[in-house]
Design a protein around this motif. Structure first.
Motif, mmCIF file in Angstrom:
data_model
loop_
_atom_site.group_PDB
_atom_site.id
_atom_site.type_symbol
_atom_site.label_atom_id
_atom_site.label_comp_id
_atom_site.label_asym_id
_atom_site.label_seq_id
_atom_site.Cartn_x
_atom_site.Cartn_y
_atom_site.Cartn_z
ATOM 1 N N GLN A 2 0.729 -1.399 0.078
ATOM 2 C CA GLN A 2 -0.060 0.056 -0.019
ATOM 3 C C GLN A 2 0.850 1.181 -0.028
ATOM 4 O O GLN A 2 1.865 1.053 0.742
ATOM 5 N N ARG A 3 0.452 2.083 -0.774
ATOM 6 C CA ARG A 3 1.163 3.430 -0.832
ATOM 7 C C ARG A 3 0.149 4.551 -0.477
ATOM 8 O O ARG A 3 -0.951 4.680 -1.065
ATOM 9 N N GLY A 4 0.299 5.138 0.711
ATOM 10 C CA GLY A 4 -0.769 6.146 1.142
ATOM 11 C C GLY A 4 -2.021 5.224 1.598
ATOM 12 O O GLY A 4 -1.972 4.451 2.313
ATOM 13 N N SER A 5 -3.066 5.724 0.983
ATOM 14 C CA SER A 5 -4.487 5.105 1.425
ATOM 15 C C SER A 5 -5.121 4.349 0.179
ATOM 16 O O SER A 5 -5.990 3.465 0.438
ATOM 17 N N PRO A 7 -4.493 1.143 -2.272
ATOM 18 C CA PRO A 7 -3.836 -0.181 -2.423
ATOM 19 C C PRO A 7 -3.181 -0.333 -3.928
ATOM 20 O O PRO A 7 -3.696 0.247 -4.773
ATOM 21 N N VAL A 8 -2.107 -0.828 -3.923
ATOM 22 C CA VAL A 8 -1.383 -1.188 -5.195
ATOM 23 C C VAL A 8 -1.509 -2.749 -5.450
ATOM 24 O O VAL A 8 -0.913 -3.263 -4.818
ATOM 25 N N ALA A 9 -1.904 -3.013 -6.598
ATOM 26 C CA ALA A 9 -1.999 -4.343 -6.956
ATOM 27 C C ALA A 9 -0.619 -4.886 -7.607
ATOM 28 O O ALA A 9 -0.228 -3.953 -8.496
ATOM 29 N N HIS A 10 -0.133 -5.776 -7.489
ATOM 30 C CA HIS A 10 1.182 -6.417 -8.094
ATOM 31 C C HIS A 10 0.775 -7.715 -8.468
ATOM 32 O O HIS A 10 0.587 -8.482 -7.664
ATOM 33 N N LYS A 32 -2.425 10.410 -22.159
ATOM 34 C CA LYS A 32 -1.594 11.066 -20.852
ATOM 35 C C LYS A 32 -1.392 9.955 -19.904
ATOM 36 O O LYS A 32 -2.161 9.091 -19.581
ATOM 37 N N GLY A 33 -0.098 10.074 -19.258
ATOM 38 C CA GLY A 33 0.256 9.081 -18.451
ATOM 39 C C GLY A 33 1.786 8.290 -18.836
ATOM 40 O O GLY A 33 2.063 8.919 -19.897
ATOM 41 N N THR A 34 2.164 7.437 -17.972
ATOM 42 C CA THR A 34 3.520 6.941 -18.188
ATOM 43 C C THR A 34 3.615 5.510 -17.993
ATOM 44 O O THR A 34 3.163 4.832 -17.031
ATOM 45 N N VAL A 35 4.253 4.864 -18.764
ATOM 46 C CA VAL A 35 4.871 3.438 -18.621
ATOM 47 C C VAL A 35 6.212 3.119 -18.105
ATOM 48 O O VAL A 35 7.002 3.691 -19.089
ATOM 49 N N TYR A 36 6.516 2.527 -17.085
ATOM 50 C CA TYR A 36 7.675 2.314 -16.680
ATOM 51 C C TYR A 36 8.227 0.892 -16.930
ATOM 52 O O TYR A 36 7.227 0.272 -16.584
ATOM 53 N N ILE A 37 9.293 0.427 -17.447
ATOM 54 C CA ILE A 37 9.606 -0.935 -17.761
ATOM 55 C C ILE A 37 10.964 -0.997 -17.202
ATOM 56 O O ILE A 37 11.798 -0.107 -17.568
ATOM 57 N N THR A 38 11.169 -1.988 -16.335
ATOM 58 C CA THR A 38 12.484 -2.190 -15.801
ATOM 59 C C THR A 38 12.720 -3.602 -15.794
ATOM 60 O O THR A 38 11.890 -4.630 -15.635
ATOM 61 N N ALA A 76 1.980 1.267 -14.561
ATOM 62 C CA ALA A 76 1.341 2.091 -15.350
ATOM 63 C C ALA A 76 0.356 2.630 -14.294
ATOM 64 O O ALA A 76 -0.489 1.948 -14.098
ATOM 65 N N GLY A 77 0.638 3.846 -13.904
ATOM 66 C CA GLY A 77 -0.229 4.445 -12.976
ATOM 67 C C GLY A 77 -0.492 3.529 -11.682
ATOM 68 O O GLY A 77 0.616 3.310 -11.095
ATOM 69 N N LYS A 78 -1.622 3.086 -11.206
ATOM 70 C CA LYS A 78 -1.456 2.110 -10.112
ATOM 71 C C LYS A 78 -1.119 0.651 -10.434
ATOM 72 O O LYS A 78 -1.316 0.041 -9.423
ATOM 73 N N ALA A 79 -1.268 0.403 -11.448
ATOM 74 C CA ALA A 79 -1.181 -1.191 -11.943
ATOM 75 C C ALA A 79 0.295 -1.451 -12.213
ATOM 76 O O ALA A 79 1.222 -0.762 -12.773
ATOM 77 N N LYS A 80 0.742 -2.420 -11.141
ATOM 78 C CA LYS A 80 1.939 -3.067 -11.438
ATOM 79 C C LYS A 80 1.986 -4.353 -11.615
ATOM 80 O O LYS A 80 1.239 -5.194 -11.161
ATOM 81 N N PHE A 81 2.842 -4.974 -12.543
ATOM 82 C CA PHE A 81 2.761 -6.340 -13.075
ATOM 83 C C PHE A 81 4.140 -6.664 -13.557
ATOM 84 O O PHE A 81 4.940 -5.868 -14.002
#
Length: 122
Positions: A2-5, A7-10, A32-38, A76-81
Motif C-alpha cells: 500500500q502506498r498512502g491510502s 492499495p497497489v496491485a502487483h 496522458k500517463g507514463t509506463v515504466y519498464i525495468t 502504469a499508474g497504479k497497476a504493477k505487473f
C-alpha cells in the motif's frame, strides 16, 4: 502493498499475459500517463554473504549452474505487473517486447524549441 491510502496491485504473470497487459497499459496511457519498464537479474530472493557462499560451494560440488532469469517489471499508474524470463526464452521475449514498444510509442510528441533570438553586435 500500500502506498498512502490507495492499495497497489502487483501481479506476477506468465510472459504472454505480461505482454498483453503491457499492450493494454500503453493503450490506457496513450494521451496522458507514463509506463515504466525495468529489467534486472533475478536471483530467487535476497542473498546474504553466507547464502552466496553456500550457493557457490553447491555449484562447484554439483558442477552445474542455475539457469539465469530476468525479472521484468512494468508500472502504469497504479497497476504493477511483472514476469520472469528464463535465459532460453530471452530472445523471443525481447523481440516481442521491442515490437510492442515500437508500435505503441507512436503517440510521442516532439518538444517545441524556444525561438532563438539573434544577438546584435555593436
Amino acid at each position: 502493498q500500500q502506498r498512502g491510502s490507495h492499495p497497489v496491485a502487483h501481479m506476477l504473470l506468465e510472459q504472454d499475459s505480461f505482454l498483453t497487459q503491457l499492450t493494454r497499459a500503453f493503450d490506457r496511457t496513450r494521451d496522458k500517463g507514463t509506463v515504466y519498464i525495468t529489467m534486472k537479474r533475478y536471483t530467487g530472493g535476497i542473498l546474504t554473504r553466507k547464502s552466496r557462499a553456500a550457493m557457490a560451494k553447491a555449484e562447484r560440488e554439483s558442477g552445474t549452474t542455475p539457469e539465469s532469469k530476468v525479472l521484468v517489471r512494468a508500472v502504469a499508474g497504479k497497476a504493477k505487473f511483472s514476469t520472469l524470463v528464463a535465459a532460453k526464452d530471452q530472445v523471443r521475449f525481447s523481440t516481442s517486447l521491442m515490437n510492442i514498444t515500437k508500435v505503441k510509442m507512436d503517440g510521442l510528441k516532439r518538444r517545441e524549441k524556444a525561438p532563438r533570438s539573434k544577438s546584435t553586435k555593436a
